[in-house]
Design an enzyme around this catalytic site. Structure first.
Site, PDB file in Angstrom:
ATOM      1  N   ASP A   1     -15.081  37.980   5.161  1.00 10.49           N
ATOM      2  CA  ASP A   1     -14.815  39.006   6.154  1.00 10.49           C
ATOM      3  C   ASP A   1     -13.907  38.388   7.208  1.00 10.49           C
ATOM      4  O   ASP A   1     -14.105  37.233   7.610  1.00 10.49           O
ATOM      5  CB  ASP A   1     -16.102  39.492   6.818  1.00 10.49           C
ATOM      6  CG  ASP A   1     -16.902  40.454   5.948  1.00 10.49           C
ATOM      7  OD1 ASP A   1     -16.562  40.609   4.756  1.00 10.49           O
ATOM      8  OD2 ASP A   1     -17.884  41.033   6.458  1.00 10.49           O
TER       9      ASP A   1
ATOM     10  N   HIS B   1     -20.322  36.849  10.792  1.00  9.58           N
ATOM     11  CA  HIS B   1     -19.281  37.096  11.783  1.00  9.58           C
ATOM     12  C   HIS B   1     -19.459  36.175  12.990  1.00  9.58           C
ATOM     13  O   HIS B   1     -20.541  36.073  13.561  1.00  9.58           O
ATOM     14  CB  HIS B   1     -19.206  38.561  12.195  1.00  9.58           C
ATOM     15  CG  HIS B   1     -18.994  39.480  11.022  1.00  9.58           C
ATOM     16  ND1 HIS B   1     -19.261  40.831  11.054  1.00  9.58           N
ATOM     17  CD2 HIS B   1     -18.541  39.224   9.766  1.00  9.58           C
ATOM     18  CE1 HIS B   1     -18.991  41.373   9.873  1.00  9.58           C
ATOM     19  NE2 HIS B   1     -18.558  40.410   9.074  1.00  9.58           N
TER      20      HIS B   1
ATOM     21  N   CYS C   1     -15.634  43.604  17.700  1.00 11.33           N
ATOM     22  CA  CYS C   1     -15.815  44.102  16.333  1.00 11.33           C
ATOM     23  C   CYS C   1     -15.150  45.462  16.123  1.00 11.33           C
ATOM     24  O   CYS C   1     -14.577  45.722  15.062  1.00 11.33           O
ATOM     25  CB  CYS C   1     -17.298  44.229  16.006  1.00 11.33           C
ATOM     26  SG  CYS C   1     -18.203  42.681  15.930  1.00 11.33           S
TER      27      CYS C   1
END
Length: 423
Positions: A254, A303, A407
């Site tokens: 990611d 993340h 985000c």
């Protein structure tokens, strides 16, 4: 990564012939050589027209719509995600490893269905307000296309429904004038890129580079089916060994597991980003950029930007609950390490896909302006002590979908140049 243009001629083309021929075997080397020679001849005969074509279709760097090297240069354009039609992902092993046990019944009951309607409505309103405020601050805002994420799809390896297009930071990463599509690791996010294609195609037509990382099959082999979900102690031990629910079967990552500081980019091995994915990024960005792996005391990493958020040249927010094992690297470079205060979000507020530390998941509009949760007074005071003005926006319901301001956005263009902060 091989590019078609490597066969157009010149020394790079010759190198490509040697490389491709060696990879394909002797039987095909002749074909590659002939193709190169004919392409070289054609290129020479049309050199003037090619030069004119390049001039017409490739804007100068100053005209490129995509340009961002770090997390803090003055922000000019940003992509902001959408909460509309967001769906609860099916409760698969990779989702289970990234969510808190108290929410597992929610996933088991609602997997494949829309998130609660009333909550989504509030989240949509908050994000719209965020977009309005960004626009008032002089930032151009782009939005992904609306998509119905409840539709089922099937590949040769799995079937699933979708998730959302709420978090562009997860799937898109801008490095200089290049926008990179991450391959992702959740099956429910396999087709998430479709929501952003119209935006990216527009950037490409206007001169940006566009790269799509290798798409994983997301076959069963990519996931450790026996990963110890319940035992935090076991997960701590595995994390220390660099082992998570995703295996090294194929590259996956990611984009939100990478954070930029000019020539140096920092990445973490997480539940959704494996070493092969980091290595792909390292090779792709070399030699202009250096990708470093850093790690944290975190049994459930997913993340980096709610754990380690670089907010200025030589300035980083470091989560006190998840200390960085390589923090001396930054201290030796003269960086200031700031510990953010404990979040004040209530225990009964639903955080289906994240922790309370989204309070530090902030978006820098420049070195002296930060977008921060209107409810998080302690961190507002922290920024004020640092001489950074706070732009307060309520985002608590949007937090429930798994992200804060960083985000929910992907900074496409910041006014600045490539620099090194570690030499």
């Amino acid at each position: 990564m091989l590019r078609v243009r490597c066969l157009r001629g010149g020394s790079r083309g010759a190198e490509a012939v040697h490389y491709i021929g060696s990879r394909l075997g002797g039987s095909l080397t002749g074909w590659v050589q002939r193709t190169f020679q004919s392409t070289q001849a054609a290129t020479a005969s049309s050199q003037n027209s090619c030069a004119a074509e390049d001039k017409a279709t490739h804007p100068l760097p100053k005209d490129c719509p995509v340009s961002s090297y770090n997390e803090w240069d003055p922000l000019e354009e940003v992509i902001v995600g959408r909460a509309e039609n967001a769906c609860v992902p099916p409760f698969t092993v990779e989702v289970k490893a990234n969510t808190y046990e108290k929410y597992w019944p929610f996933y088991q009951k609602n997997g494949g269905l829309y998130f609660p309607k009333d909550h989504l409505k509030k989240a949509v309103a908050e994000v719209e307000e965020m977009c309005n405020i960004l626009s008032m601050e002089g930032v151009t805002v782009k939005r992904p296309d609306p998509i119905d994420w409840s539709l089922k799809y099937k590949t040769p390896d799995f079937e699933s429904t979708g998730l959302y297009s709420a978090m562009p930071r997860d799937i898109l990463m801008v490095v200089g004038n290049e926008i990179i599509e991450a391959p992702m690791a959740w099956r429910s996010r396999f087709f998430e890129y479709r929501a952003y294609r119209s935006i990216i195609k527009d950037y490409f037509h206007r001169g940006a580079k566009w790269t799509t990382a290798p798409k994983p099959t997301m076959a069963d082999e990519l996931y450790d089916q026996d990963y110890p979900i319940h035992s935090v102690e076991d997960r701590h031990k595995l994390a220390a060994q660099g082992k998570f629910v995703t295996t090294e079967f194929e590259p996956c990552f990611d984009a939100a597991d990478f954070i930029r500081a000019g020539r140096d980019i920092f990445a973490q091995r997480s539940q959704v980003t494996n070493y092969l994915g980091i290595e792909w990024m390292r090779r792709h960005l070399a030699p202009d950029y250096r990708v470093h792996i850093i790690s944290f005391k975190d049994p459930n990493p997913m993340h980096i930007d709610a754990t380690f958020n670089i907010i200025g040249p030589g300035l980083v927010l470091s989560n006190p609950d998840r200390p960085c094992h390589q923090i001396d690297l930054f201290k030796k470079a003269g960086w200031t390490i700031v510990t953010p205060p404990t979040p004040v979000i209530p225990d009964d507020h639903p955080l289906w896909m994240s922790s309370k530390w989204l309070s530090m998941n902030v978006l820098m509009l420049d070195e002296k302006r930060v977008m921060v949760d209107a409810n998080e007074v302690p961190i507002q005071k922290m920024f004020e002590k640092l001489g950074i003005s706070t732009i307060k926006v309520n985002i608590r319901n949007a937090n429930s979908l798994g992200g804060g301001f960083h985000c929910w956005t992907c900074d496409v263009r910041r006014r600045g140049t490539l620099q090194s902060y570690f030499d």
